[in-house]
Design a protein around this motif. Structure first.
Motif, PDB file in Angstrom:
ATOM      1  N   UNK A  82      45.237  -0.583   5.034  1.00  0.00           N
ATOM      2  CA  UNK A  82      45.973  -0.316   6.095  1.00  0.00           C
ATOM      3  C   UNK A  82      46.474  -0.385   6.041  1.00  0.00           C
ATOM      4  N   UNK A  83      46.723   1.329   5.659  1.00  0.00           N
ATOM      5  CA  UNK A  83      47.564   3.023   5.294  1.00  0.00           C
ATOM      6  C   UNK A  83      48.843   2.530   5.754  1.00  0.00           C
ATOM      7  N   UNK A  84      50.625   2.808   6.039  1.00  0.00           N
ATOM      8  CA  UNK A  84      51.286   3.055   6.960  1.00  0.00           C
ATOM      9  C   UNK A  84      50.893   4.091   8.168  1.00  0.00           C
ATOM     10  N   UNK A  85      51.453   4.147   9.861  1.00  0.00           N
ATOM     11  CA  UNK A  85      50.773   4.488  10.411  1.00  0.00           C
ATOM     12  C   UNK A  85      48.745   4.622  11.299  1.00  0.00           C
ATOM     13  N   UNK A  86      48.569   3.980  10.578  1.00  0.00           N
ATOM     14  CA  UNK A  86      46.918   3.724  10.861  1.00  0.00           C
ATOM     15  C   UNK A  86      46.371   1.944  12.329  1.00  0.00           C
ATOM     16  N   UNK A  87      45.699   2.595  12.739  1.00  0.00           N
ATOM     17  CA  UNK A  87      45.600   0.947  13.133  1.00  0.00           C
ATOM     18  C   UNK A  87      45.175  -0.316  12.803  1.00  0.00           C
ATOM     19  N   UNK A  88      45.381  -1.383  13.213  1.00  0.00           N
ATOM     20  CA  UNK A  88      44.572  -2.152  12.832  1.00  0.00           C
ATOM     21  C   UNK A  88      43.177  -2.427  13.531  1.00  0.00           C
ATOM     22  N   UNK A  89      42.347  -2.970  13.067  1.00  0.00           N
ATOM     23  CA  UNK A  89      40.817  -3.502  13.948  1.00  0.00           C
ATOM     24  C   UNK A  89      41.377  -3.723  15.119  1.00  0.00           C
ATOM     25  N   UNK A  90      40.585  -3.293  16.221  1.00  0.00           N
ATOM     26  CA  UNK A  90      41.467  -4.377  17.467  1.00  0.00           C
ATOM     27  C   UNK A  90      40.889  -5.242  17.740  1.00  0.00           C
ATOM     28  N   UNK A  91      41.346  -5.807  18.772  1.00  0.00           N
ATOM     29  CA  UNK A  91      41.436  -7.423  19.235  1.00  0.00           C
ATOM     30  C   UNK A  91      39.779  -8.041  18.943  1.00  0.00           C
ATOM     31  N   UNK A  92      38.794  -7.137  20.058  1.00  0.00           N
ATOM     32  CA  UNK A  92      37.610  -7.668  20.114  1.00  0.00           C
ATOM     33  C   UNK A  92      36.751  -7.262  18.616  1.00  0.00           C
ATOM     34  N   UNK A  93      37.144  -6.660  17.629  1.00  0.00           N
ATOM     35  CA  UNK A  93      36.832  -6.641  16.203  1.00  0.00           C
ATOM     36  C   UNK A  93      36.781  -7.775  15.576  1.00  0.00           C
ATOM     37  N   UNK A  94      38.400  -8.057  15.674  1.00  0.00           N
ATOM     38  CA  UNK A  94      38.591  -9.747  15.364  1.00  0.00           C
ATOM     39  C   UNK A  94      38.244 -10.139  15.637  1.00  0.00           C
ATOM     40  N   UNK A  95      37.968 -10.596  17.320  1.00  0.00           N
ATOM     41  CA  UNK A  95      37.345 -11.942  17.681  1.00  0.00           C
ATOM     42  C   UNK A  95      36.229 -12.690  17.100  1.00  0.00           C
ATOM     43  N   UNK A  96      35.576 -10.667  17.179  1.00  0.00           N
ATOM     44  CA  UNK A  96      33.633 -11.210  16.526  1.00  0.00           C
ATOM     45  C   UNK A  96      33.896 -11.006  15.227  1.00  0.00           C
ATOM     46  N   UNK A  97      34.656 -10.945  14.329  1.00  0.00           N
ATOM     47  CA  UNK A  97      35.062 -10.760  12.977  1.00  0.00           C
ATOM     48  C   UNK A  97      34.742 -12.482  13.305  1.00  0.00           C
ATOM     49  N   UNK A  98      35.852 -13.120  13.603  1.00  0.00           N
ATOM     50  CA  UNK A  98      35.866 -13.971  12.469  1.00  0.00           C
ATOM     51  C   UNK A  98      35.816 -15.014  14.258  1.00  0.00           C
ATOM     52  N   UNK A  99      35.400 -15.010  14.934  1.00  0.00           N
ATOM     53  CA  UNK A  99      35.268 -16.095  16.162  1.00  0.00           C
ATOM     54  C   UNK A  99      36.022 -17.246  16.724  1.00  0.00           C
ATOM     55  N   UNK A 100      37.232 -15.770  16.897  1.00  0.00           N
ATOM     56  CA  UNK A 100      38.755 -16.469  17.345  1.00  0.00           C
ATOM     57  C   UNK A 100      38.679 -16.036  18.726  1.00  0.00           C
ATOM     58  N   UNK A 101      39.527 -16.869  19.868  1.00  0.00           N
ATOM     59  CA  UNK A 101      39.445 -16.156  20.947  1.00  0.00           C
ATOM     60  C   UNK A 101      40.841 -14.867  20.897  1.00  0.00           C
ATOM     61  N   UNK A 102      41.032 -14.155  22.291  1.00  0.00           N
ATOM     62  CA  UNK A 102      41.994 -13.143  21.953  1.00  0.00           C
ATOM     63  C   UNK A 102      42.883 -14.215  21.681  1.00  0.00           C
ATOM     64  N   UNK A 103      43.690 -14.891  22.631  1.00  0.00           N
ATOM     65  CA  UNK A 103      45.009 -15.221  22.354  1.00  0.00           C
ATOM     66  C   UNK A 103      45.194 -15.353  20.693  1.00  0.00           C
ATOM     67  N   UNK A 104      44.349 -16.063  19.793  1.00  0.00           N
ATOM     68  CA  UNK A 104      45.057 -16.217  19.080  1.00  0.00           C
ATOM     69  C   UNK A 104      45.035 -15.021  18.053  1.00  0.00           C
ATOM     70  N   UNK A 105      44.182 -13.319  18.729  1.00  0.00           N
ATOM     71  CA  UNK A 105      44.048 -12.432  18.161  1.00  0.00           C
ATOM     72  C   UNK A 105      45.840 -11.827  18.285  1.00  0.00           C
ATOM     73  N   UNK A 106      45.869 -11.918  19.343  1.00  0.00           N
ATOM     74  CA  UNK A 106      47.672 -11.441  20.302  1.00  0.00           C
ATOM     75  C   UNK A 106      48.526 -12.334  19.315  1.00  0.00           C
ATOM     76  N   UNK A 107      48.391 -13.581  19.511  1.00  0.00           N
ATOM     77  CA  UNK A 107      49.610 -14.258  18.754  1.00  0.00           C
ATOM     78  C   UNK A 107      49.352 -13.719  17.240  1.00  0.00           C
ATOM     79  N   UNK A 108      48.437 -13.191  16.550  1.00  0.00           N
ATOM     80  CA  UNK A 108      48.584 -12.743  14.971  1.00  0.00           C
ATOM     81  C   UNK A 108      49.534 -11.766  15.171  1.00  0.00           C
TER      82      UNK A 108
END
Length: 80
Positions: A31-57
């Motif tokens: 993930x190069x500079x000035x590019x977005x990270x995957x969305x919160x929803x994408x990370x939640x679905x890919x890793x089976x975690x809560x929104x709070x977990x993604x936001x804390x990360x």
């Protein structure tokens, strides 16, 4: 990030495991500079975690100066 999983049995919290995966993607240039990270929803679905977990990360990565969050747009890799 597909194929890499978090270990819910680990002593390390899930938010830290997720932050470590994202940090590795940033530091390797996947993930190069000035590019977005995957969305919160994408990370939640890919890793089976809560929104709070993604936001804390994301917060850990912001505190480390690796990412910036732009309100209404998302979280981006900080310019080096």
């Amino acid at each position: 990030m597909a194929g890499r999983t978090l270990d819910p049995e680990s002593a390390q919290p899930l938010y830290r495991q997720l932050a470590d995966l994202l940090r590795a993607d940033i530091e390797s240039g996947r993930i190069p500079p000035d590019r977005p990270l995957p969305s919160e929803l994408t990370l939640q679905q890919e890793h089976g975690v809560s929104r709070v977990t993604v936001r804390h990360s994301f917060r850990l990565l912001r505190e480390a100066g690796l990412v910036v969050t732009v309100r209404g747009k998302g979280t981006y890799v900080a310019a080096r």
